[in-house]
Design a protein around this motif. Structure first.
Motif, mmCIF file in Angstrom:
data_model
loop_
_atom_site.group_PDB
_atom_site.id
_atom_site.type_symbol
_atom_site.label_atom_id
_atom_site.label_comp_id
_atom_site.label_asym_id
_atom_site.label_seq_id
_atom_site.Cartn_x
_atom_site.Cartn_y
_atom_site.Cartn_z
ATOM 1 N N LEU A 17 0.835 -1.200 0.000
ATOM 2 C CA LEU A 17 0.000 0.000 0.000
ATOM 3 C C LEU A 17 0.871 1.251 0.000
ATOM 4 N N PHE A 18 0.608 2.153 -0.920
ATOM 5 C CA PHE A 18 1.366 3.405 -0.990
ATOM 6 C C PHE A 18 0.403 4.568 -0.823
ATOM 7 N N LEU A 19 0.734 5.481 0.087
ATOM 8 C CA LEU A 19 -0.070 6.686 0.255
ATOM 9 C C LEU A 19 0.685 7.889 -0.279
ATOM 10 N N GLY A 20 0.116 8.542 -1.265
ATOM 11 C CA GLY A 20 0.657 9.814 -1.728
ATOM 12 C C GLY A 20 0.007 10.895 -0.888
ATOM 13 N N PHE A 21 0.809 11.668 -0.161
ATOM 14 C CA PHE A 21 0.283 12.622 0.812
ATOM 15 C C PHE A 21 -0.268 13.886 0.164
ATOM 16 N N GLN A 22 -1.387 14.368 0.727
ATOM 17 C CA GLN A 22 -1.888 15.677 0.290
ATOM 18 C C GLN A 22 -0.865 16.757 0.651
ATOM 19 N N TYR A 23 -0.275 16.626 1.830
ATOM 20 C CA TYR A 23 0.760 17.572 2.253
ATOM 21 C C TYR A 23 2.035 16.810 2.577
ATOM 22 N N PRO A 24 2.899 16.592 1.597
ATOM 23 C CA PRO A 24 4.136 15.852 1.856
ATOM 24 C C PRO A 24 4.988 16.568 2.912
ATOM 25 N N VAL A 25 5.671 15.783 3.714
ATOM 26 C CA VAL A 25 6.369 16.300 4.889
ATOM 27 C C VAL A 25 7.824 16.639 4.553
ATOM 28 N N GLU A 26 8.321 17.726 5.124
ATOM 29 C CA GLU A 26 9.735 18.076 4.949
ATOM 30 C C GLU A 26 10.546 17.449 6.069
ATOM 31 N N ILE A 27 11.656 16.828 5.715
ATOM 32 C CA ILE A 27 12.511 16.218 6.735
ATOM 33 C C ILE A 27 13.944 16.700 6.554
ATOM 34 N N PRO A 28 14.315 17.790 7.227
ATOM 35 C CA PRO A 28 15.674 18.314 7.090
ATOM 36 C C PRO A 28 16.682 17.293 7.605
ATOM 37 N N GLY A 29 17.809 17.210 6.936
ATOM 38 C CA GLY A 29 18.886 16.358 7.428
ATOM 39 C C GLY A 29 18.820 14.920 6.955
ATOM 40 N N VAL A 30 17.714 14.524 6.319
ATOM 41 C CA VAL A 30 17.637 13.175 5.740
ATOM 42 C C VAL A 30 17.438 13.366 4.237
ATOM 43 N N SER A 31 18.442 13.012 3.441
ATOM 44 C CA SER A 31 18.331 13.280 2.012
ATOM 45 C C SER A 31 17.272 12.380 1.375
ATOM 46 N N ASN A 32 16.724 12.856 0.270
ATOM 47 C CA ASN A 32 15.730 12.068 -0.463
ATOM 48 C C ASN A 32 16.285 10.701 -0.833
ATOM 49 N N LEU A 33 17.573 10.691 -1.197
ATOM 50 C CA LEU A 33 18.171 9.421 -1.627
ATOM 51 C C LEU A 33 18.301 8.439 -0.478
#
Ligand SMILES: Nc1ncnc2c1ncn2[C@@H]1O[C@H](COP(=O)(O)OP(=O)(O)OP(=O)(O)O)[C@@H](O)[C@H]1O
Ligand SMILES: [Mg+2]
Lengths: 244, 251
Positions: free
Chosen positions: B85-101
């Motif tokens: 199950l994958f949820l695409g968020f209405q408001y995606p969260v910002e996470i400083p210090g953890v790179s997308n990769l």
């Protein structure tokens, strides 16, 4: 020989005094002297408790990057006492990780003695379970130390509400043309960030570890990439993994 | 005989805090199908998505939700992701210090471990990143930044679509992934969803706009209002919403 400290001594107000008594008298301070115009990087890693005093002397224009990692059971204390001459610069990054019943503390006394010196302190505390983590950071600017540029940022992350964090900055300024900034925050992990990570398949504890590593990263930023930094990061990761 | 639907929600009731939001919601989505949910602001659409993904603070008080026959509500959030199950968020969260990769590689490998599969190698991971990010116009410099940090609203939504492509789940529950996208990005993200469509996969789109449904043709459209599905139909229902509004339909 100095007398055994008591609760009335400001710099020991959050200490585990029974543990201190057992360790008293502490070993002599480690001397870090950087001569005028020189640059140095020093590390201290504490993983078996104890009282660790550092006596830092920075000559005119000297620069020191000091990085500390405390991840120790029981009682651990680091005291950094530094005198900065004209245009010296000190960058202190400290990470303290305390779990179980540990008490970890860092006490700093950064004294700007000559004009134009700069100091940066970034302290990151992580407390878990019943642990206590404390940071008492003092910046003192002597008369005549004009154009001092000093900043202390102390942040604590409380992983469980049974843990305690104490942050106490102190400024003592006797010059008028100075910049001194301090910021202290105590907080918990961001719930929405945790859920975002979990929703992508990362388990709760691993998600907490990822966010905690990001939180402490500021403590290590000034260290050049290399084996020393890798070792500190690995030790941090290991401490976090042990929570699993 | 009708096969077991991929996602089956029966009479779901859920509260946020003490406040009842979902009040007897039923919905089934079969493999290969694309369903769209539309509905007024505050109807409970995002609440439904959070309940299905297992967010803390969203308490189910009655009803059930199963995913491929398994009790979805009994699983931890990360187990739901590993189940597909994958949820695409209405408001995606910002996470400083953890790179997308780092985030994506950790997520991908955590899911693989839970499913008992081998972890992806660094080289294969980067190959996949290059292919999927190029499609969505996210450059490597952005992916090295903290998760969603400094991303514009539209870039965050593209990042959700990128993660969908990277994680290759079985079921995509997309909460307003189309909101905030410019015309070109909407087309690109829609193409992503269409590429995701397969006979063995399901899609549930939460949207306010017919525009998305022009690109991604849904098999069924549902109207969620007051915490329940109040009307279901084919793509023509979305057209009716466009012209009549929800007031016209609920009446
Ligand atoms: N933490 C909360 N406490 C109380 N009420 C909440 C909380 N979170 C959401 N709600 C309420 O739940 C209701 C449903 O919200 P939800 O976000 O599910 O709506 P939605 O259908 O997604 O709306 P939109 O189209 O605006 O995205 C709203 O009335 C909202 O105010
Ligand atoms: Mg919503």
């Amino acid at each position: 020989m100095t007398a055994l400290p008591s609760r009335r001594d400001e710099a020991w107000r959050y200490s585990d005094l029974a543990a201190v008594a057992a360790l008293w008298p502490p070993p002599p301070a480690r001397q870090i002297v950087v001569r005028a115009g020189e640059q140095r990087e020093e590390l201290l890693r504490v993983h078996a408790g104890g009282i660790h005093d550092l006596r830092v002397d920075l000559g005119a224009g000297a620069a020191l990057t000091l990085v500390l990692l405390v991840e120790s059971p029981g009682y651990a204390r680091v005291f950094v006492e530094a005198d900065l001459a004209d245009a010296a610069s000190l960058d202190l990054g400290a990470v303290l990780l305390a779990g179980g019943d540990a008490t970890s503390e860092i006490v700093t006394d950064i004294r700007h003695q000559g004009p134009g010196a700069s100091s940066r302190q970034r302290v990151r505390l992580v407390v878990d379970e019943r642990a206590t983590g404390s940071c008492l950071g003092r910046i003192a600017v002597a008369r005549g130390a004009q154009k001092t540029d000093a900043a202390l940022s102390a942040r604590a992350l409380v992983l469980k509400r049974t843990a305690t964090a104490n942050l106490k900055p102190e400024l003592e300024i006797f010059a008028d043309d100075v910049q001194c900034a301090h910021g202290c925050t105590v907080g918990e992990l961001d719930k929405s960030a945790l859920f975002y990570l979990q929703s992508r398949g990362i388990g709760r504890v691993e998600a907490e570890a990822l966010l905690t590593r990001a939180f402490v990263a500021d403590g290590f930023t000034r260290l050049k990439a290399g084996p020393a930094r890798d070792a500190l990061e690995a030790a941090t990761a290991q401490w976090l993994e042990a929570r699993l | 005989m009708k096969p077991v639907p991929m996602l089956e929600i029966i009479n779901l009731h859920a509260c946020v805090g003490d406040k009842p939001i979902l009040k007897g919601l039923s919905l089934s989505v079969g493999a290969g199908e694309v369903h769209a949910i539309m509905g007024p602001n505050g109807a409970g659409k995002s609440t439904l998505s959070y309940v299905l993904a297992g967010r803390e603070g969203y308490a189910v008080t009655a009803g059930s939700a199963t995913f491929e026959g398994a009790d979805l509500l009994a699983m931890e959030p990360h187990e739901r992701a590993a189940a597909g199950l994958f949820l695409g968020f209405q408001y995606p969260v910002e996470i400083p210090g953890v790179s997308n990769l780092l985030f994506l590689r950790t997520a991908l490998n955590a899911q693989k471990r839970l499913r008992g599969e081998a972890e992806i190698s660094g080289a294969d991971f980067m190959k996949l990143v290059r292919v999927e990010s190029a499609v969505l116009g996210l450059d490597m410099e952005m992916l090295k930044r903290g998760v969603n940090v400094g991303f514009s609203g539209g870039e965050k939504k593209r990042n959700e679509a990128f993660q969908l492509g990277m994680l290759q789940p079985k079921f995509a529950l997309l909460d307003e992934t189309d909101s905030g996208l410019d015309i070109d990005a909407l087309r690109i993200v829609s193409e992503g969803i269409n590429r995701f469509r397969r006979p063995d996969r399901g899609v549930l789109l939460i949207t306010h706009y017919q525009r998305l449904l022009d690109h991604v043709r849904p098999d069924f459209v549902h109207i969620l209002a007051g915490g329940r599905i109040v009307e279901s139909g084919g793509p023509e229902l979305a057209m009716r919403v466009e012209t009549e509004g929800y007031e016209g339909i609920a009446a």
